[in-house]
Design a protein around this motif. Structure first.
Motif, mmCIF file in Angstrom:
data_model
loop_
_atom_site.group_PDB
_atom_site.id
_atom_site.type_symbol
_atom_site.label_atom_id
_atom_site.label_comp_id
_atom_site.label_asym_id
_atom_site.label_seq_id
_atom_site.Cartn_x
_atom_site.Cartn_y
_atom_site.Cartn_z
ATOM 1 N N ALA A 4 0.820 -1.204 0.000
ATOM 2 C CA ALA A 4 0.000 0.000 0.000
ATOM 3 C C ALA A 4 0.854 1.253 0.000
ATOM 4 C CB ALA A 4 -0.925 0.007 1.211
ATOM 5 N N GLY A 5 0.260 2.345 -0.452
ATOM 6 C CA GLY A 5 0.925 3.640 -0.423
ATOM 7 C C GLY A 5 -0.062 4.732 -0.079
ATOM 8 N N VAL A 6 0.447 5.821 0.459
ATOM 9 C CA VAL A 6 -0.385 6.982 0.783
ATOM 10 C C VAL A 6 0.363 8.246 0.376
ATOM 11 C CG1 VAL A 6 -1.603 8.266 2.570
ATOM 12 C CG2 VAL A 6 -1.392 5.784 2.785
ATOM 13 N N ILE A 7 -0.285 9.085 -0.420
ATOM 14 C CA ILE A 7 0.247 10.394 -0.776
ATOM 15 C C ILE A 7 -0.563 11.436 -0.014
ATOM 16 C CG2 ILE A 7 0.739 12.033 -2.607
ATOM 17 C CD1 ILE A 7 2.275 9.447 -2.921
ATOM 18 N N GLY A 8 0.107 12.168 0.872
ATOM 19 C CA GLY A 8 -0.579 13.141 1.714
ATOM 20 C C GLY A 8 -0.807 12.558 3.093
ATOM 21 N N LEU A 9 -0.012 12.970 4.062
ATOM 22 C CA LEU A 9 -0.028 12.350 5.390
ATOM 23 C C LEU A 9 -0.499 13.322 6.470
ATOM 24 C CD1 LEU A 9 3.388 10.491 5.053
ATOM 25 C CD2 LEU A 9 1.113 9.437 4.985
ATOM 26 N N GLY A 10 -1.501 14.131 6.132
ATOM 27 C CA GLY A 10 -2.080 15.056 7.095
ATOM 28 C C GLY A 10 -3.055 14.340 8.021
ATOM 29 N N ASP A 11 -4.039 15.065 8.525
ATOM 30 C CA ASP A 11 -5.000 14.494 9.461
ATOM 31 C C ASP A 11 -5.664 13.235 8.904
ATOM 32 O OD1 ASP A 11 -4.514 16.434 11.344
ATOM 33 O OD2 ASP A 11 -6.253 17.659 10.820
ATOM 34 N N LEU A 32 5.050 16.459 1.857
ATOM 35 C CA LEU A 32 6.050 17.515 1.778
ATOM 36 C C LEU A 32 6.606 17.869 3.147
ATOM 37 C CD1 LEU A 32 4.321 19.882 -0.819
ATOM 38 C CD2 LEU A 32 6.208 18.285 -1.222
ATOM 39 N N SER A 33 5.906 17.467 4.205
ATOM 40 C CA SER A 33 6.336 17.768 5.567
ATOM 41 C C SER A 33 7.256 16.677 6.103
ATOM 42 C CB SER A 33 5.119 17.898 6.483
ATOM 43 O OG SER A 33 5.487 17.858 7.843
ATOM 44 N N GLU A 34 8.440 17.073 6.511
ATOM 45 C CA GLU A 34 9.384 16.111 7.082
ATOM 46 C C GLU A 34 8.851 15.534 8.398
ATOM 47 O OE1 GLU A 34 14.090 15.870 8.533
ATOM 48 O OE2 GLU A 34 13.334 17.627 7.462
ATOM 49 N N ALA A 35 8.155 16.365 9.163
ATOM 50 C CA ALA A 35 7.600 15.900 10.436
ATOM 51 C C ALA A 35 6.591 14.778 10.204
ATOM 52 C CB ALA A 35 6.949 17.060 11.183
ATOM 53 N N PRO A 47 8.885 5.959 4.844
ATOM 54 C CA PRO A 47 8.842 7.281 4.210
ATOM 55 C C PRO A 47 9.518 7.235 2.842
ATOM 56 C CG PRO A 47 9.703 7.401 6.458
ATOM 57 C CD PRO A 47 9.695 5.960 6.076
ATOM 58 N N ALA A 48 8.925 7.894 1.875
ATOM 59 C CA ALA A 48 9.498 7.938 0.532
ATOM 60 C C ALA A 48 10.045 9.320 0.249
ATOM 61 C CB ALA A 48 8.429 7.580 -0.502
ATOM 62 N N ALA A 49 10.996 9.377 -0.679
ATOM 63 C CA ALA A 49 11.624 10.647 -1.024
ATOM 64 C C ALA A 49 10.807 11.421 -2.049
ATOM 65 C CB ALA A 49 13.023 10.402 -1.563
ATOM 66 N N SER A 50 9.858 10.736 -2.695
ATOM 67 C CA SER A 50 9.073 11.392 -3.740
ATOM 68 C C SER A 50 7.813 10.593 -4.030
ATOM 69 C CB SER A 50 9.891 11.509 -5.030
ATOM 70 O OG SER A 50 10.149 10.210 -5.565
ATOM 71 N N VAL A 51 6.911 11.212 -4.784
ATOM 72 C CA VAL A 51 5.707 10.502 -5.244
ATOM 73 C C VAL A 51 6.111 9.305 -6.092
ATOM 74 C CG1 VAL A 51 3.693 10.699 -6.762
ATOM 75 C CG2 VAL A 51 4.230 12.549 -5.162
ATOM 76 N N ALA A 52 7.104 9.498 -6.930
ATOM 77 C CA ALA A 52 7.567 8.424 -7.806
ATOM 78 C C ALA A 52 8.019 7.212 -7.004
ATOM 79 C CB ALA A 52 8.701 8.917 -8.693
ATOM 80 N N ASP A 53 8.683 7.450 -5.888
ATOM 81 C CA ASP A 53 9.141 6.336 -5.048
ATOM 82 C C ASP A 53 7.967 5.552 -4.482
ATOM 83 O OD1 ASP A 53 11.759 6.931 -5.503
ATOM 84 O OD2 ASP A 53 12.099 7.964 -3.592
ATOM 85 N N VAL A 54 6.901 6.253 -4.120
ATOM 86 C CA VAL A 54 5.708 5.543 -3.643
ATOM 87 C C VAL A 54 5.137 4.694 -4.767
ATOM 88 C CG1 VAL A 54 3.392 5.771 -2.670
ATOM 89 C CG2 VAL A 54 5.183 7.369 -1.978
ATOM 90 N N GLY A 55 5.066 5.275 -5.961
ATOM 91 C CA GLY A 55 4.545 4.542 -7.110
ATOM 92 C C GLY A 55 5.322 3.269 -7.405
ATOM 93 N N ALA A 56 6.626 3.329 -7.215
ATOM 94 C CA ALA A 56 7.474 2.175 -7.519
ATOM 95 C C ALA A 56 7.404 1.099 -6.450
ATOM 96 C CB ALA A 56 8.919 2.634 -7.693
#
Length: 296
Positions: A4-11, A32-35, A47-56
């Motif tokens: 699984a992957g998640v883009i956007g780790l807010g609330d 985009l938030s390091e925290a 944690p991924a370094a980019s959207v592309a990394d999540v996709g892969a």
């Protein structure tokens, strides 16, 4: 088991990630938030370094961003998910965007070999964190069957509302029309009670045990009488955006929306004065006008 992957780790997205991990899914996320990335690591995610990394590194990826432009960039951009996911994977669009934007994303993904599940959610911060969200899912049944386990990990109820992009977002727009209107009516009723000298506790007891009692009414009124206008997980900007989507759809279809239009103005006033507040902060605008506050 699907990765699984998640883009956007807010609330909302952090809740998705937490429950995916809790249910045994190998979960990669990006924000985009390091925290927020550090918080994901503490939960046991990657944690991924980019959207592309999540996709892969994921077979089913939740996109929980704020608007349609962000969703398009994340999914369709040069370094977006479609360019990096393996064939047969699925993008689960849980962000609330305009129905036509979801259709545009679906059209652009055609022939990519990547499925799109248009599935906005309801339940807010508590539902996301508790894994009890309601999903309004639109995709072919075979796709929904295949990815049902990863969706069940974050939700209590999955409604199949259509088979194509935009249909989930349309149902969500109708839902937000109703929720925004209920909230706004509750704000006004609470100020009427305050001006008349009614105690908040008495109003809550009556509302919550009457035909008007529901999750929306009860939550709004309880936050008002306890004077909780920030950090409740229901930022005013989200409902303001969602009502904008509802009214945009109504304009597109030629449907008059008298109540939702009034609700939009209440939220617009609230957002203008309390941009960092939660939905219930709209009440303070009306309270300021009449010079009365409702307390428990």
């Amino acid at each position: 088991m699907q990765r699984a992957g998640v883009i956007g780790l807010g609330d909302m997205g952090s809740g998705l990630a937490k429950n995916l991990i809790r249910n045994g899914f190998e979960t990669t996320g990006f924000d985009l938030s390091e925290a927020r990335l550090n918080a994901l690591a503490e939960m046991g995610g990657a944690p991924a370094a980019s959207v592309a990394d999540v996709g892969a590194n994921a077979d089913a990826i939740y996109v929980m961003v704020m608007n349609g432009d962000q969703a398009k960039s994340v999914i369709l951009g040069e370094n977006g998910l479609v360019s990096h996911m393996a064939q047969g994977g699925a993008v689960i669009l849980t962000a609330t965007i305009k129905p036509r934007e979801a259709r545009e994303i679906g059209e652009a993904m055609a022939g990519s070999g990547i499925h799109l599940i248009d599935s906005p959610v309801s339940g807010g911060f508590p539902g996301a964190q508790g894994g009890t969200l309601t999903m309004m899912a639109a995709a072919p049944d075979a796709v929904l069957d295949e990815f049902q386990p990863v969706m069940e990990a974050v939700s209590a109820t999955i409604h199949r509302v259509g088979d194509g992009p935009g249909q989930g977002q349309t149902v969500k727009a109708c839902l937000q029309t109703l929720i925004g209107s209920i909230f706004s009516a509750t704000f006004e009723a609470s100020v009427l009670a305050a001006k008349a000298g009614v105690k908040g506790e008495n109003l809550f007891k009556v509302f919550s045990t009457s035909g008007a009692g529901c999750g929306c009414t009860n939550t709004a009124l309880e936050n008002i009488i306890d004077r909780k206008f920030e950090n409740t997980g229901s930022g005013i900007g989200t409902m303001h955006k969602d009502l904008t989507i509802s009214l945009d759809l109504a304009e597109e279809l030629g449907v008059p929306m008298h109540t939702a239009s009034s609700a939009m103005q209440i939220f617009h006033a609230g957002k203008a004065k309390f941009p960092e507040g939660d939905n219930w902060a709209c009440t303070r605008v009306i309270e300021d006008i009449v010079g009365a506050e409702l307390h428990r």
